[in-house]
Design an enzyme around this catalytic site. Structure first.
Site, PDB file in Angstrom:
ATOM      1  N   ARG A 125       0.843  -1.202   0.000  1.00  0.00           N
ATOM      2  CA  ARG A 125       0.000   0.000   0.000  1.00  0.00           C
ATOM      3  C   ARG A 125       0.876   1.249   0.000  1.00  0.00           C
ATOM      4  O   ARG A 125       0.598   2.214  -0.723  1.00  0.00           O
ATOM      5  CB  ARG A 125      -0.935   0.002   1.210  1.00  0.00           C
ATOM      6  CG  ARG A 125      -1.982  -1.101   1.195  1.00  0.00           C
ATOM      7  CD  ARG A 125      -2.903  -1.024   2.397  1.00  0.00           C
ATOM      8  NE  ARG A 125      -3.831   0.109   2.326  1.00  0.00           N
ATOM      9  CZ  ARG A 125      -4.670   0.450   3.295  1.00  0.00           C
ATOM     10  NH1 ARG A 125      -4.690  -0.244   4.429  1.00  0.00           N
ATOM     11  NH2 ARG A 125      -5.489   1.479   3.150  1.00  0.00           N
ATOM     12  N   CYS A 149      -1.917   5.888   8.996  1.00  0.00           N
ATOM     13  CA  CYS A 149      -2.246   4.615   8.351  1.00  0.00           C
ATOM     14  C   CYS A 149      -3.321   4.910   7.311  1.00  0.00           C
ATOM     15  O   CYS A 149      -3.246   5.907   6.605  1.00  0.00           O
ATOM     16  CB  CYS A 149      -2.678   3.579   9.377  1.00  0.00           C
ATOM     17  SG  CYS A 149      -4.097   4.096  10.391  1.00  0.00           S
TER      18      CYS A 149
END
Length: 282
Positions: free
Chosen positions: A181, A239
């Site tokens: 990611r 995050c």
């Protein structure tokens, strides 16, 4: 890195505290990003006396441009905590299904709101069960609490501050998502893949074990140091939506950095504005 107060409690210690005449307030914050709601787990069994608190609706604001788990409205948070029986100055213990993420965000939220006596059950509900301690299906009716919410007691990053920290020579902005990611190779949740330019990738496995338990403080200090976190330079974490990153902030507290900041909006907030720059690759 200087020391900080202990934010964890082991199952056996908590069991002993619950035998006292005025035990800690227990909050069950079990939660999943996808799948059955945590309330179902609570209904099946929970720690005796625990009150269920919903991470999405009680501890966070509604999703939108501020991110998928933005800061809660202080008035709404105060009402939710009082309804759960949280009292001013009285100890609170939060727990989740074992990975520690939801409990860490609950710990962080209470601390951000000015309630200092809050700890996380180390290892969560599985650690309690593994210790052979009792569970219950009884839903308590808590006496309403009187906790005041005074927001801003832990440091928070907005988009500008996150960008500045990531670009600073003397600071570190940690991206604690999976490496794919971060590199922009995969994005299962948000509409754009990549990372904040200048952010350093330290996936959650670098500071917490698969069972949600934290390594010793010295181990944590070494792992954060390897990612560029020094004793005094500013450090923050993000995050996807500020849940996993709250666990990173807790780990930084354990490593002696209680000044670590949380970018609450995280990547879901960053990509809400298409004009913000996106970096890819390692």
């Amino acid at each position: 890195m200087s020391g900080t107060e202990e934010p964890l409690v082991e199952a056996d210690r908590l069991a002993a505290e619950l035998d006292h005449a005025d035990p800690p307030t227990l909050l069950d914050v079990r939660w999943r990003l996808a799948g059955p709601p945590g309330r179902d787990d609570y209904a099946a069994n929970h720690l005796p006396g625990a009150v269920f608190v919903d991470l999405d609706t009680d501890l966070c604001g509604p999703p939108g441009v501020a991110g998928r788990h933005p800061l809660p409205d202080p008035v709404a948070l105060q009402a939710a905590l009082r309804a759960a029986g949280v009292r001013a100055g009285h100890p609170v213990v939060v727990y989740d299904g074992g990975d520690g993420m939801a409990a860490a965000r609950a710990w962080w939220t209470l601390r951000w709101a000015g309630h200092r006596p809050v700890r996380l059950l180390h290892g969560g509900f599985p650690a309690w069960v593994a210790a052979g301690l009792p569970v219950s299906t009884e839903v308590p009716v808590p006496v309403p609490g009187d906790v005041p919410v005074r927001p801003g007691k832990l440091p928070v990053l907005d988009t500008g501050a996150a960008a500045a920290l990531a670009a600073a020579d003397s600071g570190v902005l940690l991206d604690v998502r999976a490496a794919a990611r971060y590199r922009g190779e995969a994005e299962p949740v948000d509409p754009v893949a990549g990372h904040v330019p200048g952010a350093v990738n330290l996936p959650a496995g670098g500071y917490v074990e698969p069972d949600g338990r934290f390594p010793a403080a010295a181990v944590l200090r070494n792992r954060f140091a390897a990612a560029g976190v020094s004793d005094a330079a500013p450090v923050g974490a993000y995050c996807g939506s500020g849940v996993t990153a709250a666990q990173a902030v807790l780990a930084l507290h354990l490593a002696g950095r209680p000044d670590a900041a949380l970018y609450v909006g995280s990547w879901s907030n960053w990509v809400a504005d298409p004009s913000r720059p996106v970096a890819t690759g390692g």
